[in-house]
Design an enzyme around this catalytic site. Structure first.
Site, mmCIF file in Angstrom:
data_model
loop_
_atom_site.group_PDB
_atom_site.id
_atom_site.type_symbol
_atom_site.label_atom_id
_atom_site.label_comp_id
_atom_site.label_asym_id
_atom_site.label_seq_id
_atom_site.Cartn_x
_atom_site.Cartn_y
_atom_site.Cartn_z
ATOM 1 N N ASP A 296 0.836 -1.200 0.000
ATOM 2 C CA ASP A 296 0.000 0.000 0.000
ATOM 3 C C ASP A 296 0.873 1.254 0.000
ATOM 4 O OD1 ASP A 296 -2.765 1.239 0.420
ATOM 5 O OD2 ASP A 296 -1.675 2.055 2.130
ATOM 6 N N MET A 324 -24.183 4.578 -9.898
ATOM 7 C CA MET A 324 -22.731 4.711 -10.068
ATOM 8 C C MET A 324 -22.338 6.172 -10.253
ATOM 9 S SD MET A 324 -19.764 3.298 -10.134
ATOM 10 C CE MET A 324 -19.790 1.543 -10.464
ATOM 11 N N VAL A 400 -21.981 5.843 -18.374
ATOM 12 C CA VAL A 400 -23.268 5.453 -18.965
ATOM 13 C C VAL A 400 -23.303 3.938 -19.137
ATOM 14 C CG1 VAL A 400 -23.498 7.699 -20.098
ATOM 15 C CG2 VAL A 400 -22.506 5.785 -21.376
ATOM 16 N N GLU A 402 -23.094 0.075 -20.194
ATOM 17 C CA GLU A 402 -21.919 -0.671 -20.685
ATOM 18 C C GLU A 402 -22.179 -1.194 -22.097
ATOM 19 O OE1 GLU A 402 -17.945 -2.349 -19.697
ATOM 20 O OE2 GLU A 402 -19.120 -0.591 -19.193
ATOM 21 N N SER A 429 -16.071 -1.229 -17.508
ATOM 22 C CA SER A 429 -15.458 -2.305 -16.732
ATOM 23 C C SER A 429 -14.808 -3.360 -17.618
ATOM 24 C CB SER A 429 -16.501 -2.963 -15.822
ATOM 25 O OG SER A 429 -17.620 -3.372 -16.566
ATOM 26 N N HIS A 450 -11.809 3.076 -13.932
ATOM 27 C CA HIS A 450 -12.757 2.046 -13.508
ATOM 28 C C HIS A 450 -12.957 2.073 -11.994
ATOM 29 C CE1 HIS A 450 -13.730 -2.514 -13.089
ATOM 30 N NE2 HIS A 450 -14.820 -1.786 -13.082
ATOM 31 N N ASN A 453 -18.041 -0.781 -7.268
ATOM 32 C CA ASN A 453 -19.299 -0.488 -6.596
ATOM 33 C C ASN A 453 -19.364 -1.207 -5.244
ATOM 34 O OD1 ASN A 453 -21.792 0.802 -6.572
ATOM 35 N ND2 ASN A 453 -22.849 -0.921 -7.489
#
Length: 729
Positions: A296, A324, A400, A402, A429, A450, A453
């Site tokens: 990290d 989203m 918008v 996919e 995605s 990307h 969710n």
């Protein structure tokens, strides 16, 4: 000057009062092995001062001590148990000497005092803090427990319940909470910290404060009756078992150690802490969790370096409202970047604004913000049906549907409405970025962004470099993602990018298991309870959406036909054809009903078995080991291919993307850390047993080569030689 080391110095402050100041090279103080040894040398000097009346500890940095030097941990954990135990004994003798000085002591604590920093100040009689204090013992999050007396002193200072809560959960607390529970003795403005600490010290020297009485409880057994002890430790063990589970041994070990030491004085209790710490330090879990921390840090440092020459976007826009889009808009506004949210329908804009308002209201309910702050944040989200305000935005992210045709049309239209230097990004995605860039006049200003969710919870953002994407574009998007509080990881373009590209082979392994007669319920149980995923594959597919997975499966098959094109109808096809789309319509592998909090709760649904019977062989039992192997080999192979093909730049970034984007079990450390733990040769032997299942199970050439030479993916560290240890110095 009484003593000068590399990271601290000791000097007289005024008549009889000495000051020990932590001042390491660089921006922060760490309690590394050299600093512990240096503290011992400073105490050698102090113990010879006949006219010493008091000691003040403070820091020259913005933070007191941020903790131990975790970069030392992996090599320290390779030291044989006996030698590690000896070094811990040496370190604790240093803190005991600090605690046993024949004069009152006080720590003036500013900013962070974590881990070893917290344990250091626990050894002094008094602690005065600034309002920006964060103090605690996060060791259990790294797979270990406090090793410098924290598990001994904290319970004796605060009482068992408060100490157990901090230690078992690896928590830190702020100044107000620390004062409330007795972890600090006062809080003052930063500019008054030194003078305030001196005032307390003078009172102790003059006899107005009984510093010996303040010190004494830390040297004695814990003051708990048998009934109180039974209640405290039984509740703590139950809570830890429920939250940490069997894969994280450190929290329960810490609780049991504190319980066993409750009736002992300091010296005997420290022996128990030592005996518990050493075996934990040698576990795979500790190595994996420390590895995640270091990875990290590496990823964040890389992002910082990448963005040092670009200005962070000051205005942003989101194309497509909905859940989203609303989530992205909320996150940007919440972190201080105003955002325009555009859609073609009022209904969608309302949905997006509702999502942002819902998230802000949750913050309000938890007391994190007040109504004024809520109104201020929501006012920086501008919903619109037009392109008004787009002339001032620095970056636009498209979110918008996919569908490549829709995305291309929206992106091309938007490009004509923004400044020539505005960056465009797509939240796709699976669709290759270079394909979407083909309709743009300025493809160098375009990349993928990307999000995962739910946006406000998931830390990862994949930033995807297309064929023509410029370095400046990548840097701007990384800067915005970082400003939003996310962890951006840059990957190169391909179908599915990195995370989805490696996820779908995992789903393919699941489909093959079901085809061969496995029960999806058992597969879920094994992958959750045994391997440690937060959700099994069936549950995860229901959450992702069966329709979404069905579409993405086709995209991935077109992108990688040799491995991902299937020649059979699978469970995903069967559920999709039956309109069972998962949580979104209440029916998937499981049936979903809302619980009392309005969240979907999964239930058994016998109807799904008859659907799956059409695409499966008769039910048969698989061992836990076989289920794990058949699920994980396709994913790990694809992760390795992504590294070999340059889709992902390093094992560290791959592992962090898996942990932050998919919830890969942290105690495994990621796919590469898991591979290194198993050993490449052993992994190859395991994978070869399943090669008959098809190309997904064929081990990539680079991994075969590593297996031949018994090489690892992470650099191999040498055992440490801790400074100041009894027999290893």
């Amino acid at each position: 000057m009484l003593y000068k080391g590399d990271t601290l110095y000791l000097d007289w402050l005024e008549d009889g009062i000495a000051e020990l100041v932590f001042d390491a090279p660089g921006s922060v103080n760490k309690l590394d092995t050299a600093t512990v040894a240096s503290l011992g040398h400073a105490l050698d000097v102090l113990e010879k001062q006949n006219d010493l009346k008091g000691l003040l500890l403070r820091s020259e940095k913005a933070a007191f001590i941020v903790g131990a030097d975790i970069t030392e941990f992996l090599s320290l954990f390779l030291v044989p148990e006996e030698q590690l135990s000896q070094w811990l004994h040496f370190a604790n003798s240093v803190f005991n000497r600090l605690e046993d000085l024949p004069v009152p002591t006080i720590s003036a604590v500013n900013g962070y005092a974590l881990g070893g920093g917290c344990e250091c100040v626990l050894a002094t009689d008094y602690r005065l803090a600034t309002p920006d204090l964060r103090i605690g013992l996060p060791e259990t999050k790294l797979g270990i427990m406090p090793g410098f007396g924290g598990s001994v002193r904290l319970p004796r200072l605060l009482g068992a319940d408060s100490a157990l809560e901090i230690i078992a959960a690896g928590k830190d607390v702020g100044a107000d909470q620390a004062l409330k529970i007795g972890l600090v003795d006062g809080v003052v403005a930063a500019e008054k910290l030194r003078d305030g600490a001196l005032a307390i010290l003078r009172q102790a020297i003059n006899g107005d404060l009984d510093w010996k009485a303040k010190r004494q409880p830390k040297l004695e057994p814990l003051k708990l009756s048998k009934i109180e002890a039974t209640m405290s430790f039984t509740i703590a063990k139950g809570m830890v078992a429920q939250t940490a589970g069997k894969h994280y041994p450190a929290p329960i070990t810490a609780v049991k150690t504190i319980e066993a030491a409750a009736r002992l004085g300091r010296e005997e209790a420290l022996v128990l802490e030592n005996k518990s710490f050493v075996p934990l330090a040698h576990t795979n879990e500790a190595r994996a969790l420390v590895g995640i921390f270091l990875n990290d840090q590496y990823v964040k440092a890389k992002a910082k370096k990448l963005t040092k020459d670009v200005e962070t976007p000051k205005h942003a826009a989101v194309l497509g409202a909905g859940i989203m889009g609303g989530g992205i808009a909320y996150q940007s506004a919440w972190k201080g970047v105003p955002v325009v949210m555009k859609d073609i329908s009022d209904k969608s804009l309302t949905l997006g604004m509702t999502e942002a308002a819902k998230l802000l209201n949750k913050q309000l309910e938890r007391g994190k913000i007040d109504g004024l702050k809520l109104a201020g944040v929501i006012s920086t989200i501008q919903p619109t049906l037009e392109y008004s305000g787009f002339d001032r935005v620095d970056v636009v992210v498209e979110a918008v549907v996919e569908n490549p045709k829709v995305k291309k049309a929206v992106l091309a239209e938007t490009e004509a409405k923004v400044r020539p230097d505005t960056v465009l990004a797509s939240n796709t995605s699976t669709i290759p970025i270079s394909e979407l860039a083909s309709v743009l006049q300025r493809p160098e200003n375009f990349c993928g962004m990307h999000f995962f969710n739910p946006v406000h919870r998931m830390p990862l953002v994949e930033v995807i470099r297309g064929e023509k994407t410029s370095d400046k574009t990548i840097a701007k998007v990384v800067a915005w993602a970082s400003k939003m509080g996310k962890t951006p990881i840059v990957v190169n373009d391909c179908p599915g990018f990195f995370v989805n590209r490696v996820l779908f082979p995992y789903f393919a392994g699941f489909s093959q298991l079901l085809r061969d007669g496995a029960d999806f319920r058992k597969v879920d149980k094994v992958m959750e309870k045994q391997f440690g995923w937060p959700m099994g594959p069936a549950y995860l597919l229901d959450v992702v959406g069966i329709d979404t997975a069905h579409h993405a499966q086709a995209v991935m098959a077109a992108g990688f036909p040799q491995r991902m094109q299937k020649d059979y109808r699978d469970a995903i096809d069967a559920l999709f054809d039956a309109n069972r789309f998962g949580q979104k319509n209440g029916l998937g592998f499981w049936r979903y009903k809302e619980d009392s909090k309005g969240k979907p709760k999964k239930e058994e649904d016998a109807a799904v078995d008859s659907l799956l019977a059409d695409v499966s062989q008769p039910k048969r039992d698989f061992s836990d080991e076989e289920i794990i192997a058949r699920m994980m080999i396709p994913m790990v192979n694809e992760v390795v291919r992504c590294l070999e093909e340059g889709i992902i730049a390093s094992p560290a970034e791959a592992d962090m993307a898996l942990v932050y984007g998919l919830g890969f079990p942290p105690f495994h450390g990621g796919a590469f850390r898991w591979l290194d733990t198993i050993g490449s040769a052993k992994y190859l032997d395991m994978a070869q047993q399943y090669q008959h299942l098809g190309p997904l199970y064929e081990v990539p050439a680079g991994l075969r080569d590593k297996a031949r030479h018994n090489e690892a993916y992470y650099p191999q560290v040498e055992p440490a030689r801790p400074v100041g240890a009894l027999k290893t110095a």
